[in-house]
Design a protein around this motif. Sequence first.
Motif, short mmCIF file in Angstrom:
data_model
loop_
_atom_site.label_atom_id
_atom_site.label_comp_id
_atom_site.label_asym_id
_atom_site.label_seq_id
_atom_site.Cartn_x
_atom_site.Cartn_y
_atom_site.Cartn_z
N GLN A 1 51.09 -7.21 109.81
CA GLN A 1 49.65 -6.93 109.97
C GLN A 1 49.06 -7.66 111.16
OE1 GLN A 1 47.44 -6.46 105.98
NE2 GLN A 1 49.23 -7.72 105.63
N ILE A 2 49.82 -8.63 111.67
CA ILE A 2 49.35 -9.36 112.83
C ILE A 2 49.58 -8.45 114.04
CG2 ILE A 2 49.70 -11.45 114.21
CD1 ILE A 2 48.58 -11.98 111.40
N VAL B 1 57.84 -0.82 112.55
CA VAL B 1 56.93 -0.12 113.46
C VAL B 1 55.95 0.74 112.66
CG1 VAL B 1 56.80 1.69 115.21
CG2 VAL B 1 58.42 -0.18 115.48
N GLU B 2 56.46 1.43 111.63
CA GLU B 2 55.61 2.30 110.83
C GLU B 2 54.55 1.47 110.10
OE1 GLU B 2 57.71 4.77 108.07
OE2 GLU B 2 55.84 5.62 107.31
N GLU B 3 55.00 0.35 109.53
CA GLU B 3 54.07 -0.50 108.79
C GLU B 3 53.02 -1.09 109.74
OE1 GLU B 3 55.35 -4.08 106.53
OE2 GLU B 3 55.31 -2.71 104.84
N ARG B 4 53.49 -1.51 110.89
CA ARG B 4 52.55 -2.11 111.86
C ARG B 4 51.56 -1.05 112.35
NH1 ARG B 4 53.75 -6.89 115.89
NH2 ARG B 4 54.61 -7.63 113.96
N SER B 5 52.05 0.16 112.52
CA SER B 5 51.17 1.23 112.98
C SER B 5 50.07 1.51 111.95
CB SER B 5 52.03 2.47 113.27
OG SER B 5 51.36 3.62 112.96
N THR B 6 50.44 1.49 110.65
CA THR B 6 49.44 1.67 109.59
C THR B 6 48.40 0.56 109.66
OG1 THR B 6 51.08 2.71 108.18
CG2 THR B 6 49.12 1.85 107.08
N ALA B 7 48.90 -0.69 109.81
CA ALA B 7 47.98 -1.84 109.87
C ALA B 7 47.04 -1.73 111.07
CB ALA B 7 48.78 -3.13 109.93
N MET B 8 47.56 -1.25 112.19
CA MET B 8 46.74 -1.12 113.39
C MET B 8 45.67 -0.04 113.20
SD MET B 8 47.82 -3.20 115.79
CE MET B 8 47.51 -2.49 117.37
N GLU B 9 46.07 1.09 112.61
CA GLU B 9 45.10 2.17 112.38
C GLU B 9 44.01 1.71 111.43
OE1 GLU B 9 44.77 4.83 113.94
OE2 GLU B 9 46.71 5.25 114.88
N ALA B 10 44.42 0.90 110.42
CA ALA B 10 43.44 0.40 109.45
C ALA B 10 42.41 -0.50 110.13
CB ALA B 10 44.15 -0.36 108.34
N ARG B 11 42.74 -1.00 111.31
CA ARG B 11 41.80 -1.87 112.03
C ARG B 11 41.13 -1.11 113.18
NH1 ARG B 11 45.24 -7.20 112.92
NH2 ARG B 11 43.27 -8.10 113.55
N GLY B 12 41.05 0.19 113.03
CA GLY B 12 40.28 0.99 113.98
C GLY B 12 40.93 1.17 115.33
N PHE B 13 42.27 1.05 115.40
CA PHE B 13 42.92 1.15 116.70
C PHE B 13 42.79 2.55 117.29
CE2 PHE B 13 46.77 1.12 119.50
CZ PHE B 13 46.30 0.13 120.35
N GLY B 14 42.63 3.54 116.41
CA GLY B 14 42.50 4.92 116.89
C GLY B 14 41.09 5.26 117.37
N SER B 15 40.19 4.30 117.28
CA SER B 15 38.80 4.58 117.66
C SER B 15 38.68 4.93 119.15
CB SER B 15 37.95 3.34 117.35
OG SER B 15 36.71 3.44 117.98
N THR B 16 37.76 5.83 119.44
CA THR B 16 37.57 6.21 120.84
C THR B 16 36.40 5.44 121.47
OG1 THR B 16 36.24 8.05 120.05
CG2 THR B 16 38.52 8.56 120.64
N LEU C 1 42.51 -1.73 104.32
CA LEU C 1 43.84 -1.74 103.69
C LEU C 1 44.62 -2.98 104.11
CD1 LEU C 1 46.15 -0.25 102.13
CD2 LEU C 1 46.77 0.81 104.30
N VAL C 2 45.06 -3.73 103.11
CA VAL C 2 45.93 -4.88 103.38
C VAL C 2 47.32 -4.51 102.86
CG1 VAL C 2 46.40 -7.30 102.81
CG2 VAL C 2 44.05 -6.54 103.19
N ILE C 3 48.33 -4.56 103.74
CA ILE C 3 49.66 -4.11 103.34
C ILE C 3 50.54 -5.28 102.89
CG2 ILE C 3 49.61 -2.04 104.76
CD1 ILE C 3 51.22 -3.55 106.87
N GLN C 4 51.77 -4.94 102.47
CA GLN C 4 52.65 -5.94 101.86
C GLN C 4 53.03 -7.08 102.79
OE1 GLN C 4 56.19 -4.31 100.07
NE2 GLN C 4 55.07 -2.58 99.24
N ASN C 5 53.52 -6.72 103.96
CA ASN C 5 54.12 -7.73 104.83
C ASN C 5 53.06 -8.34 105.77
OD1 ASN C 5 55.59 -9.22 106.61
ND2 ASN C 5 57.15 -7.65 106.99
#
Lengths: 259, 284
Positions: free
Chosen positions: B99-100, A205-220, B91-95
Amino acid sequence: MSTTLYVERVSPVHRLNPVTKLVALLCLLVVVFAIAQWWVGVGVLLLVIVPAAVASGCGGVLAGFALRLLLPVLAMLVLVQGLTYPGGQTVLWEWGPLALTTEGLLFAATIGARLACLVCASVLLVLTTHPGELMSALTEKGLSPKFSYIISSTLQLIPSFRDRADSILLAQQARGLAVPRNPLRRLGVLMPLLGPLVLGMFTDVEERSTAMEARGFGSTARRTSLVPVPDTTAQRVARWVMPALAAVAIVAPFVWGSR
Amino acid sequence: MTDQGFVVLDDVTYAYPDADRPVLHGVRLEIAAGSITGVVGASGAGKTTLAKLISGFIPQVDGGDLTGTVSVGGRDLAELSLVEAVGQVGLVIQNPFNQISGAKYTVREEIAFGLENVGTPRAEMAKRVDDVARLLRITDLLDRSPYALSGGQMQLVAIASMLVLRTPVLVMDEPTSQLDPAGTRLVFDVLNTLEEAGLTVIVFEHKQELLQAYADRLLVLAGGRIVADGDPTTVLADDHTEEWGIGATRFTRAARIARDRGLLNGGVLPVSFEQAVETFGGPR
């Protein structure tokens, strides 16, 4: 590996706007739970859910899920409520202190039909609605993207959770863990596996949350959508009519009953 | 701001919340625009922390104590919101699996997810998705489910999902750690394409032979400090690699033995197979 229960089919049920399906689900459940008659639940099941499942081409998959989830619960309901219902008058069969009564069976049928409707309608929604489409549709209707993501991602949590649990169990079995057939002893053996399972899910969940934020999910910014979710005037009307009909179905017995 | 200093870390020290000591100590770094920089280091050296720092997640998300400044394109990341920061650095992460988004039906929609979040008009989104798919040669994947891909293909989709946002910098945190050799090669082959497209790429990796082949510059992180910085072959052939905790390739190890036995004269030791063939005179 798929993380959703979604079954890809070309069907009228799949083509419906996800919000229409969600409103229909909520209206059906409100009616079934508000009217305490066994035939309401059975009627909704036979006249709405089963035809919809057949039309969607997911009838077999739904039946499999429903049998696995509901059969033990329904059997327990009939046994417990049928034999020990406190208001039971009409005895059908008796053995010592246990009496199978018509009232108990009807009560079990009411609860069972409600549960069957809840499970079958919810699973049918999941089987026929891709989480992404649900998310886009909810966002288009003005729901917070974060909230709609929580709903759509929860739908995909179950298979992901199951895959991880299987891996952990397999790893432990490879190290000599014997899983007994007895359900209670099995539960005792499997309990310690919950720790790594939950911790692993947290990491994901933490990793996915980082990935989501990196894709602008927090944008308003106001969200846009690459593929518009199909909608029709008939469905827009239906989404207003269904709650109204549900309200009528709930209120009508009180109005007629007071005359 | 100069080209040499597009990504600048100026005396950066960072400690996670409630940690008794910093993970990074006095890191000074300038990375040129349009270059590929590799970062190697043992587990716990601070690689992921550095990756999150450069991409703006530290301290905005993780909190902690940060001293010094991190700037990208002349903008101090500490003064930007997370949304603004991720608009500068992808940012591209490990797993690849994590990321999907899990919320999209096709690769095309998955790549567009970030653009949807920032409210890009539909026509512009479609164009950008097609452009990035052509760039990474994944147009044949666009109509497939993101979950029906191999690990390498999934990682390419993750990279495409970042590129489509057109950030000038792309940070890749061990992007091949969970991939097989074919998937790894697929991801590394994309690096040259990214460099040609003018992107500044920072790759945190363990695979030394690939870094030697693809990176313009290599940094070694040990104990939260940058202990080596330079041309990849020179850095990886250094006699201190064991001390830094990054080991050496089998070709470098073999060459060290040969040198110690007097079979090799001075000069930079080989890191890759091709260099080893050259060093040892080639097959007879």
